[in-house]
Write an enzyme that holds these catalytic residues in place. Structure first.
Site, PDB file in Angstrom:
ATOM      1  N   LYS A 143       0.856  -1.198   0.000  1.00 42.91           N
ATOM      2  CA  LYS A 143       0.000   0.000   0.000  1.00 42.91           C
ATOM      3  C   LYS A 143       0.885   1.238   0.000  1.00 42.91           C
ATOM      4  CE  LYS A 143      -2.081   1.151   3.966  1.00 42.91           C
ATOM      5  NZ  LYS A 143      -3.097   1.327   5.030  1.00 42.91           N
ATOM      6  N   SER A 147      -5.682   4.646 -16.500  1.00 38.73           N
ATOM      7  CA  SER A 147      -4.605   4.190 -15.632  1.00 38.73           C
ATOM      8  C   SER A 147      -4.234   5.206 -14.564  1.00 38.73           C
ATOM      9  CB  SER A 147      -3.343   3.835 -16.425  1.00 38.73           C
ATOM     10  OG  SER A 147      -2.729   5.016 -16.884  1.00 38.73           O
ATOM     11  N   TYR A 154      -5.127   0.281 -13.736  1.00 38.92           N
ATOM     12  CA  TYR A 154      -3.816  -0.348 -13.843  1.00 38.92           C
ATOM     13  C   TYR A 154      -2.726   0.711 -13.749  1.00 38.92           C
ATOM     14  CZ  TYR A 154      -3.948   1.240 -18.698  1.00 38.92           C
ATOM     15  OH  TYR A 154      -4.023   2.004 -19.833  1.00 38.92           O
TER      16      TYR A 154
END
Length: 116
Positions: free
Chosen positions: A9, A25, A58
């Site tokens: 994270k 993205s 992504y």
């Protein structure tokens, strides 16, 4: 059985830019990607601390300090919003017993304050 778990994270990243004209993205500083073991084009979930928006996209590699949300998702953030970028994966129960996610806390310049 495989279980979806947090692998790493990037906590409290600051949105340095947003680009609605890109196809999609999130662009992330390559150094941060490396530290969080996030590879290009993998799926990540984004949580906007400022407005509560949650979305996935992504990753593409970026420049130092860069956190740019692209495409339609750019409408879910504002410049300087704080976001949490979560990278998930699937582990077996055996792997899960040994697993500890990498947590990286960032400052306002998207520099690493703490890594655990």
């Amino acid at each position: 059985m495989l279980r979806k778990v947090l692998l790493s994270k990037l906590h409290r990243a600051r949105v340095s830019d947003r680009n609605t004209n890109y196809e999609g993205s999130i662009t992330i500083d390559e150094f941060l990607m490396s530290n969080a073991q996030i590879h290009p084009y993998v799926d990540v979930e984004i949580y906007n601390v400022n407005n509560g928006a949650r979305f996935n996209t992504y990753v593409i590699p970026g420049n130092i300090g860069e956190i740019t949300v692209n495409g339609a998702a750019a409408r879910l953030v504002e410049h300087n919003d704080r976001i949490i970028i979560c990278h998930y994966g699937y582990l077996t129960d055996e792997e899960l017993q040994r697993h500890k996610p990498t947590i990286i806390l960032l400052n306002e310049k998207n520099e690493i304050i703490r890594k655990s």
